[in-house]
Design a protein around this motif. Structure first.
Motif, PDB file in Angstrom:
ATOM      1  N   THR A   1     -10.017   3.705  39.956  1.00  0.00           N
ATOM      2  CA  THR A   1      -9.306   4.752  39.125  1.00  0.00           C
ATOM      3  C   THR A   1      -8.345   4.229  37.887  1.00  0.00           C
ATOM      4  O   THR A   1      -8.197   3.097  37.885  1.00  0.00           O
ATOM      5  N   ARG A   2      -8.086   4.806  37.012  1.00  0.00           N
ATOM      6  CA  ARG A   2      -7.210   4.482  35.938  1.00  0.00           C
ATOM      7  C   ARG A   2      -5.878   4.027  36.426  1.00  0.00           C
ATOM      8  O   ARG A   2      -5.385   2.922  35.831  1.00  0.00           O
ATOM      9  N   ALA A   3      -5.320   4.576  37.444  1.00  0.00           N
ATOM     10  CA  ALA A   3      -3.918   4.154  37.931  1.00  0.00           C
ATOM     11  C   ALA A   3      -4.121   2.639  38.682  1.00  0.00           C
ATOM     12  O   ALA A   3      -3.165   2.065  38.222  1.00  0.00           O
ATOM     13  N   GLU A   4      -5.400   2.368  39.259  1.00  0.00           N
ATOM     14  CA  GLU A   4      -5.467   1.058  39.585  1.00  0.00           C
ATOM     15  C   GLU A   4      -5.659  -0.107  38.415  1.00  0.00           C
ATOM     16  O   GLU A   4      -5.245  -1.085  38.651  1.00  0.00           O
ATOM     17  N   LEU A   5      -6.392   0.481  37.527  1.00  0.00           N
ATOM     18  CA  LEU A   5      -6.727  -0.479  36.471  1.00  0.00           C
ATOM     19  C   LEU A   5      -5.054  -0.760  35.856  1.00  0.00           C
ATOM     20  O   LEU A   5      -5.178  -1.830  35.200  1.00  0.00           O
ATOM     21  N   GLY A   6      -4.157   0.164  35.937  1.00  0.00           N
ATOM     22  CA  GLY A   6      -3.001  -0.334  35.156  1.00  0.00           C
ATOM     23  C   GLY A   6      -1.862  -0.556  36.220  1.00  0.00           C
ATOM     24  O   GLY A   6      -0.624  -0.481  35.758  1.00  0.00           O
ATOM     25  N   ARG A   7      -2.009  -0.905  37.555  1.00  0.00           N
ATOM     26  CA  ARG A   7      -1.307  -1.337  38.428  1.00  0.00           C
ATOM     27  C   ARG A   7      -0.417  -2.476  38.085  1.00  0.00           C
ATOM     28  O   ARG A   7      -0.931  -3.845  37.577  1.00  0.00           O
ATOM     29  N   GLY A   8       0.953  -2.340  37.914  1.00  0.00           N
ATOM     30  CA  GLY A   8       1.823  -3.359  37.591  1.00  0.00           C
ATOM     31  C   GLY A   8       1.956  -3.447  36.135  1.00  0.00           C
ATOM     32  O   GLY A   8       2.996  -4.414  35.729  1.00  0.00           O
ATOM     33  N   VAL A   9       1.502  -2.708  35.345  1.00  0.00           N
ATOM     34  CA  VAL A   9       1.634  -2.910  33.769  1.00  0.00           C
ATOM     35  C   VAL A   9       2.830  -2.268  33.421  1.00  0.00           C
ATOM     36  O   VAL A   9       3.808  -2.818  32.855  1.00  0.00           O
ATOM     37  N   GLY A  10       3.234  -1.107  33.911  1.00  0.00           N
ATOM     38  CA  GLY A  10       4.498  -0.355  33.550  1.00  0.00           C
ATOM     39  C   GLY A  10       5.550  -1.245  33.867  1.00  0.00           C
ATOM     40  O   GLY A  10       6.610  -1.520  33.156  1.00  0.00           O
ATOM     41  N   ARG A  11       5.685  -1.909  35.158  1.00  0.00           N
ATOM     42  CA  ARG A  11       6.730  -2.823  35.753  1.00  0.00           C
ATOM     43  C   ARG A  11       6.984  -3.975  34.658  1.00  0.00           C
ATOM     44  O   ARG A  11       7.903  -4.466  34.177  1.00  0.00           O
ATOM     45  N   ALA A  12       5.733  -4.394  34.224  1.00  0.00           N
ATOM     46  CA  ALA A  12       5.857  -5.846  33.329  1.00  0.00           C
ATOM     47  C   ALA A  12       6.281  -5.200  32.107  1.00  0.00           C
ATOM     48  O   ALA A  12       7.062  -5.993  31.352  1.00  0.00           O
ATOM     49  N   TRP A  13       5.823  -4.046  31.481  1.00  0.00           N
ATOM     50  CA  TRP A  13       6.288  -3.611  30.233  1.00  0.00           C
ATOM     51  C   TRP A  13       8.098  -3.736  30.380  1.00  0.00           C
ATOM     52  O   TRP A  13       8.443  -3.802  29.330  1.00  0.00           O
ATOM     53  N   LEU A  14       8.440  -2.842  31.482  1.00  0.00           N
ATOM     54  CA  LEU A  14       9.820  -2.773  31.463  1.00  0.00           C
ATOM     55  C   LEU A  14      10.425  -4.043  31.422  1.00  0.00           C
ATOM     56  O   LEU A  14      11.740  -4.167  31.162  1.00  0.00           O
ATOM     57  N   VAL A  15       9.925  -5.230  32.205  1.00  0.00           N
ATOM     58  CA  VAL A  15      10.718  -6.455  32.256  1.00  0.00           C
ATOM     59  C   VAL A  15      10.528  -6.918  30.790  1.00  0.00           C
ATOM     60  O   VAL A  15      11.708  -7.542  30.373  1.00  0.00           O
ATOM     61  N   LEU A  16       9.711  -6.771  30.004  1.00  0.00           N
ATOM     62  CA  LEU A  16       9.481  -7.217  28.671  1.00  0.00           C
ATOM     63  C   LEU A  16      10.395  -6.381  27.655  1.00  0.00           C
ATOM     64  O   LEU A  16      11.099  -7.262  26.964  1.00  0.00           O
ATOM     65  N   ILE A  17      10.590  -5.199  28.075  1.00  0.00           N
ATOM     66  CA  ILE A  17      11.577  -4.398  27.072  1.00  0.00           C
ATOM     67  C   ILE A  17      13.006  -4.912  27.737  1.00  0.00           C
ATOM     68  O   ILE A  17      13.834  -5.352  26.631  1.00  0.00           O
ATOM     69  N   ALA A  18      13.244  -5.389  28.975  1.00  0.00           N
ATOM     70  CA  ALA A  18      14.598  -5.748  29.124  1.00  0.00           C
ATOM     71  C   ALA A  18      14.970  -7.048  28.651  1.00  0.00           C
ATOM     72  O   ALA A  18      16.077  -7.463  28.027  1.00  0.00           O
ATOM     73  N   LEU A  19      13.988  -7.883  28.471  1.00  0.00           N
ATOM     74  CA  LEU A  19      14.041  -9.215  27.961  1.00  0.00           C
ATOM     75  C   LEU A  19      14.207  -9.131  26.575  1.00  0.00           C
ATOM     76  O   LEU A  19      15.151  -9.762  26.143  1.00  0.00           O
ATOM     77  N   GLY A  20      13.722  -8.356  26.074  1.00  0.00           N
ATOM     78  CA  GLY A  20      13.879  -8.255  24.507  1.00  0.00           C
ATOM     79  C   GLY A  20      15.217  -7.586  24.252  1.00  0.00           C
ATOM     80  O   GLY A  20      15.817  -8.220  23.238  1.00  0.00           O
TER      81      GLY A  20
END
Length: 434
Positions: free
Chosen positions: A133-152
């Motif tokens: 599924t699409r959710a499985e394809l993007g699993r962990g991406v949202g959390r990684a993006w939040l980490v990148l935003i926080a780091l930025g």
């Protein structure tokens, strides 16, 4: 300047982070997608050996166990049309794999379909199908993006803090230079700037300090010259006084002595004003009525000797102005002295003093002489330049006295066609002001 430097660094940091984080976020999404597809493919391929050798009951159990373990639907299509595992309709990819014996990964609206063809079974080619599924394809991406935003965001805050600290080291010396320059402009010649900050600012601070020191030296020289002038003037005045006392006519001796006293007072006031003007913190104050009355009385004796009619109009009450008595007296003497110097004997003149609107004071001096030149304008009279062969300082003295109080000097024609000179003095500051 500090805010602009901080905003510049913040904008630059944001641009760098966007250029770095956007490709990184895209790469993370691609890696997560590839990882999910690879995991699903590996789990499906783990059934290939069983599909080729196991019996149907054992094969059904293995497919169900794989479905439960992976958490995604796994379906096995046998060559005779049987379906084991999670029920799913035959797609065009399953039909193609069963017909050509190829393994495929096909993008679907809800995710990706993976089909693997297995040959060797008696009933024909079998096909293993799983769906990611699409959710499985993007699993962990949202959390990684939040980490990148926080780091930025943390990097932006850190960059702004560092930029603010650096900007402060630049702005503080500039602010101090501005404060010192304003103090010097306010006659506080003891003000000095600290040499700090970048080399260019240190050089400016040293130059400003040298300028202030040079100004002090020049003023000190001026004071010494004024003091020397006072001694030079005292000697001839003393001689004149002694000669006046030696006159045989007592009335004439008193008259000359009185003139010498007036002259000595004027010289003393001039020297005192020149010596201490630069150290004054604000304009003086005096009663204009009393000062004008005193100076008109002084000139009235000379007016009587030269046949001049004098008209005086002064208010009955005190008229305070923001000018020292010596300075106002010098201005009145300059205006009346011009009348005696530039009009023939017998020319009448008038002196009028009155309060104006808004707390201002107006001093008007008119005469019945030939008047001023047609192009005479108060603001266009250079100091030391005269159209009548004098020193050119009289009107300038009067103008400076008016301007020092916040007023002005005006020139025009009088009622009788002679000169009309008006000194307007600004209002006094409110109680408690300077």
């Amino acid at each position: 300047m500090r805010r602009r430097l901080t905003l510049l660094v913040a904008a630059t940091t944001c641009l760098v982070l966007v250029a770095f984080l956007v490709p990184l976020a895209t790469l993370l999404r691609s890696v997560a997608r590839d990882r999910a597809l690879a995991s699903a493919t590996a789990e499906a391929q783990g059934l290939v050996s069983l599909v080729g050798t196991a019996e149907r009951p054992s094969l059904r159990l293995s497919v169900e166990q794989a479905t439960a373990t992976s958490g995604r639907p796994i379906t096995l299509y046998l060559g005779d049309g049987s379906v084991l595992g999670s029920p799913a309709a035959r797609s065009d990819a399953v039909e193609l794999a069963g017909r050509d014996g190829r393994s495929l990964t096909v993008a679907r609206p809800g995710g990706h379909e993976i089909v693997i063809a297995v040959r060797g079974r008696p009933e024909g080619t079998a096909v293993i199908r799983t769906f990611v599924t699409r959710a499985e394809l993007g699993r962990g991406v949202g959390r990684a993006w939040l980490v990148l935003i926080a780091l930025g965001a943390a990097l932006v805050v850190l960059g702004v803090a560092v930029a603010d600290r650096l900007a402060r080291t630049l702005v503080a010396p500039i602010t101090e230079l501005s404060v010192v320059s304003h103090r010097l402009a306010s006659a506080d010649l003891a003000a000095r700037a600290r040499a700090q900050g970048p080399p260019e600012l240190r050089e400016v601070a040293n130059a400003l300090n040298l300028l202030a020191g040079r100004i002090q030296e020049l003023l000190q020289d001026e004071r010494e010259r004024v003091a020397d002038l006072s001694h030079r003037l005292r000697t001839p005045l003393t001689s004149v006084r002694l000669e006046a006392e030696a006159l045989t006519d007592p009335a004439e001796a008193d008259r000359v002595a009185m003139r010498v006293d007036d002259l000595e007072r004027a010289v003393s006031g001039l020297i005192r004003q020149a010596r201490w003007r630069t150290e004054a913190t604000g304009a003086g104050r005096c009663d204009a009525t009393e000062t004008v009355r005193d100076r008109v009385a002084y000139w009235s004796a000379l007016a009587a000797d030269t046949g001049r009619r004098v008209e005086v109009a002064l208010p009955a009450e005190p008229q305070p102005v923001r000018v020292g008595a010596d300075e106002l007296g010098a201005a009145v003497d300059a205006l009346l002295g011009n009348i005696f110097a530039h009009t023939p004997d017998g020319t009448a003149f008038a002196v009028r003093l009155a309060g104006g609107p808004g707390g201002t004071t107006r001093l008007e001096v008119t005469d019945e002489g030939p008047g001023l030149p047609g192009d005479a304008v108060a603001d266009a009279l250079p100091r030391g330049v005269s159209r009548a062969g004098s020193t050119g300082l009289g009107l300038d003295i009067a103008r400076r006295a008016a301007q020092r109080s916040g007023g002005r000097l005006g020139l025009g024609a009088g009622p009788a066609g002679g000169a009309r000179i008006v000194l307007e003095f600004g209002p006094l500051p409110p109680a408690g002001g300077s």
